[in-house]
Enzyme design. Structure first.
Site, mmCIF file in Angstrom:
data_model
loop_
_atom_site.group_PDB
_atom_site.id
_atom_site.type_symbol
_atom_site.label_atom_id
_atom_site.label_comp_id
_atom_site.label_asym_id
_atom_site.label_seq_id
_atom_site.Cartn_x
_atom_site.Cartn_y
_atom_site.Cartn_z
ATOM 1 N N THR A 28 0.843 -1.213 0.000
ATOM 2 C CA THR A 28 0.000 0.000 0.000
ATOM 3 C C THR A 28 0.874 1.257 0.000
ATOM 4 O OG1 THR A 28 -0.193 -0.003 2.416
ATOM 5 C CG2 THR A 28 -1.956 -1.102 1.196
ATOM 6 N N PHE A 35 -6.989 -5.264 -0.023
ATOM 7 C CA PHE A 35 -8.377 -5.699 -0.193
ATOM 8 C C PHE A 35 -9.265 -5.271 0.957
ATOM 9 C CE2 PHE A 35 -7.532 -9.533 -3.175
ATOM 10 C CZ PHE A 35 -7.429 -8.652 -4.225
ATOM 11 N N GLN A 101 1.884 -13.349 -0.425
ATOM 12 C CA GLN A 101 0.553 -13.562 -0.999
ATOM 13 C C GLN A 101 0.333 -12.580 -2.146
ATOM 14 O OE1 GLN A 101 -2.608 -14.184 2.245
ATOM 15 N NE2 GLN A 101 -1.087 -12.939 3.261
ATOM 16 N N ASP A 104 2.077 -8.655 -7.214
ATOM 17 C CA ASP A 104 2.489 -7.426 -7.904
ATOM 18 C C ASP A 104 3.941 -7.419 -8.384
ATOM 19 O OD1 ASP A 104 3.928 -6.960 -5.518
ATOM 20 O OD2 ASP A 104 2.333 -5.714 -4.686
ATOM 21 N N HIS A 121 0.172 -16.902 -4.310
ATOM 22 C CA HIS A 121 -1.031 -16.616 -5.090
ATOM 23 C C HIS A 121 -0.717 -16.208 -6.523
ATOM 24 C CE1 HIS A 121 -3.230 -15.835 -1.009
ATOM 25 N NE2 HIS A 121 -3.043 -17.104 -1.260
ATOM 26 N N CYS A 129 -1.824 -20.263 -19.689
ATOM 27 C CA CYS A 129 -2.925 -21.109 -20.146
ATOM 28 C C CYS A 129 -3.360 -22.016 -18.999
ATOM 29 C CB CYS A 129 -2.459 -21.946 -21.337
ATOM 30 S SG CYS A 129 -3.677 -23.197 -21.816
ATOM 31 N N ASN A 220 1.462 -5.009 11.429
ATOM 32 C CA ASN A 220 0.243 -4.733 10.660
ATOM 33 C C ASN A 220 -0.492 -3.569 11.301
ATOM 34 O OD1 ASN A 220 -1.195 -6.171 8.360
ATOM 35 N ND2 ASN A 220 -2.903 -5.892 9.756
ATOM 36 N N ASP A 237 2.747 1.385 10.551
ATOM 37 C CA ASP A 237 3.062 1.277 9.134
ATOM 38 C C ASP A 237 4.333 0.447 8.940
ATOM 39 O OD1 ASP A 237 0.849 2.685 8.466
ATOM 40 O OD2 ASP A 237 1.884 4.609 8.235
HETATM 41 P P1 NAD Z 1 -5.600 -7.916 3.215
HETATM 42 O O1 NAD Z 1 -6.083 -6.823 2.342
HETATM 43 O O2 NAD Z 1 -6.579 -8.894 3.741
HETATM 44 O O3 NAD Z 1 -4.864 -7.313 4.493
HETATM 45 C C1 NAD Z 1 -3.913 -6.318 4.383
HETATM 46 C C2 NAD Z 1 -3.574 -5.860 5.804
HETATM 47 O O4 NAD Z 1 -2.493 -4.955 5.709
HETATM 48 C C3 NAD Z 1 -4.711 -5.145 6.509
HETATM 49 O O5 NAD Z 1 -4.954 -5.769 7.746
HETATM 50 C C4 NAD Z 1 -4.193 -3.710 6.710
HETATM 51 O O6 NAD Z 1 -4.512 -3.196 7.974
HETATM 52 C C5 NAD Z 1 -2.713 -3.878 6.596
HETATM 53 N N1 NAD Z 1 -2.009 -2.739 6.017
HETATM 54 C C6 NAD Z 1 -2.311 -2.078 4.877
HETATM 55 N N2 NAD Z 1 -1.360 -1.160 4.604
HETATM 56 C C7 NAD Z 1 -0.457 -1.229 5.619
HETATM 57 C C8 NAD Z 1 0.746 -0.535 5.920
HETATM 58 N N3 NAD Z 1 1.234 0.405 5.102
HETATM 59 N N4 NAD Z 1 1.399 -0.848 7.058
HETATM 60 C C9 NAD Z 1 0.924 -1.812 7.892
HETATM 61 N N5 NAD Z 1 -0.202 -2.506 7.648
HETATM 62 C C10 NAD Z 1 -0.877 -2.222 6.525
HETATM 63 O O7 NAD Z 1 -4.424 -8.604 2.414
HETATM 64 P P2 NAD Z 1 -3.860 -10.086 2.460
HETATM 65 O O8 NAD Z 1 -3.800 -10.588 3.848
HETATM 66 O O9 NAD Z 1 -2.639 -10.044 1.629
HETATM 67 O O10 NAD Z 1 -4.941 -10.980 1.711
HETATM 68 C C11 NAD Z 1 -5.652 -10.603 0.604
HETATM 69 C C12 NAD Z 1 -5.280 -11.219 -0.742
HETATM 70 O O11 NAD Z 1 -5.184 -10.103 -1.595
HETATM 71 C C13 NAD Z 1 -3.965 -11.893 -0.900
HETATM 72 O O12 NAD Z 1 -4.238 -13.154 -1.345
HETATM 73 C C14 NAD Z 1 -3.219 -11.147 -2.024
HETATM 74 O O13 NAD Z 1 -2.887 -12.072 -3.034
HETATM 75 C C15 NAD Z 1 -4.232 -10.239 -2.617
HETATM 76 N N6 NAD Z 1 -3.816 -8.862 -2.960
HETATM 77 C C16 NAD Z 1 -2.589 -8.582 -3.416
HETATM 78 C C17 NAD Z 1 -2.221 -7.274 -3.714
HETATM 79 C C18 NAD Z 1 -0.834 -7.016 -4.227
HETATM 80 O O14 NAD Z 1 -0.259 -7.877 -4.874
HETATM 81 N N7 NAD Z 1 -0.256 -5.852 -3.946
HETATM 82 C C19 NAD Z 1 -3.118 -6.235 -3.536
HETATM 83 C C20 NAD Z 1 -4.408 -6.533 -3.071
HETATM 84 C C21 NAD Z 1 -4.724 -7.866 -2.780
HETATM 85 ZN ZN ZN Z 2 -2.415 -24.036 -23.614
#
Ligand code: NAD
Ligand code: ZN
Length: 249
Positions: A28, A35, A101, A104, A121, A129, A220, A237
């Site tokens: 972020t 999400f 997970q 990006d 993921h 494919c 977190n 953060d």
């Molecule tokens: P999630 O969205 O469920 O949780 C993210 C957590 O990070 C939240 O609890 C939030 O409070 C915390 N957070 C956000 N910014 C922060 C920061 N700067 N400092 C500290 N904490 C912070 O995400 P998840 O647990 O990864 O699960 C969701 C799924 O979403 C995963 O499977 C992932 O593949 C996918 N996803 C990936 C991306 C990416 O690749 N950047 C983006 C969105 C979702």
């Molecule tokens: Zn194929």
């Protein structure tokens, strides 16, 4: 340095083999929304389940429309201080493996080599494919889709092509999961960075590490499902926290 960051630095300093486990929260600070935070992606659009992607052309169009909308901002994003601190821990040999997970590609771009990275993921910077696994680059797919909504088919076998990510309802990548479990059981420090720990089976890993007597740290912004079993919890953060603990700007 705050007491909690000092404690994190000490835990890292005495670890022989650490694992960093990252979720959407680490990206972020690079401008990619997560999400589940307020204003996160799912408050705007619900995820597309794998079965729906397979069975409905309209869902596949919707998936590619979303990809078209998010691809440019995702590519424009740069690794942030959190990614850089983790890459530095890998470089120092403290962090044996980064399990993410995220889809990006920012850990790779911050310098974490492929053999130190497990993508649970998948990866959204290319497509594959669903039948034969052949890799397809996004450029021509997105151009054709943008021109007249053409859905991509495999040039090798004619199968359905999807971004190389794992959707809800889709089978997890067996080798990545096995590797993640092996690394989790082999570590003495497991650091969660930016995951709400509600997506399974990924969220089994911190618990698994802890039960195997590794120290568990959660960094977190918001409380997570596994704060109660962690040795250290920092609600702050990620970039400033891990950056200061590791000494990376
Ligand atoms: P999630 O969205 O469920 O949780 C993210 C957590 O990070 C939240 O609890 C939030 O409070 C915390 N957070 C956000 N910014 C922060 C920061 N700067 N400092 C500290 N904490 C912070 O995400 P998840 O647990 O990864 O699960 C969701 C799924 O979403 C995963 O499977 C992932 O593949 C996918 N996803 C990936 C991306 C990416 O690749 N950047 C983006 C969105 C979702
Ligand atoms: Zn194929």
């Amino acid at each position: 340095m705050s007491a909690a960051i000092t404690q994190l630095a000490e835990l890292i300093g005495s670890a022989r083999r650490a694992v960093c486990f990252t979720g959407a929260g680490i990206s972020t600070e690079s401008g990619i929304p997560d999400f589940r935070s307020p204003g996160g992606i799912w408050s705007r659009m619900p995820p597309i389940e794998f079965q729906d992607f397979l069975s409905s052309e309209e869902m596949r169009r919707e998936a590619w429309r979303r990809k078209l909308a998010t691809d440019v901002p995702m590519r424009a994003a740069l690794p942030n201080r959190g990614h850089r601190a983790i890459a530095e821990l890998v470089r120092r040999g403290v962090c044996a493996c980064v399990i993410t997970q995220n889809i990006d590609g920012l850990h790779q771009r911050s310098g974490v080599p492929d053999d130190k990275l497990v993508e649970l993921h998948g990866n959204s910077t290319y497509a594959a494919c669903l039948d034969c696994g052949l890799r397809h680059e996004l450029g021509p797919i997105l151009a054709a889709f943008e021109a007249d909504q053409t859905l991509p088919l495999c040039t090798g076998c004619g199968g359905i092509v999807k971004t190389a990510t794992i959707s809800f309802g889709q089978r997890m990548p067996v080798r990545a999961v096995e590797r993640a479990e092996r690394e989790t059981l082999g570590c003495d420090l497991f650091v969660v960075l930016g995951s709400s720990l509600v997506v399974y089976p990924a969220a089994n890993l911190p618990r698994m590490a802890k039960m195997n007597s590794a120290k568990l740290v959660v960094v977190n912004r918001e409380p997570t499902e596994q704060d109660a079993i962690a040795d250290l919890v920092i609600h702050a953060d990620i970039g400033p926290t891990i950056g200061e603990a590791v000494g990376v700007r």
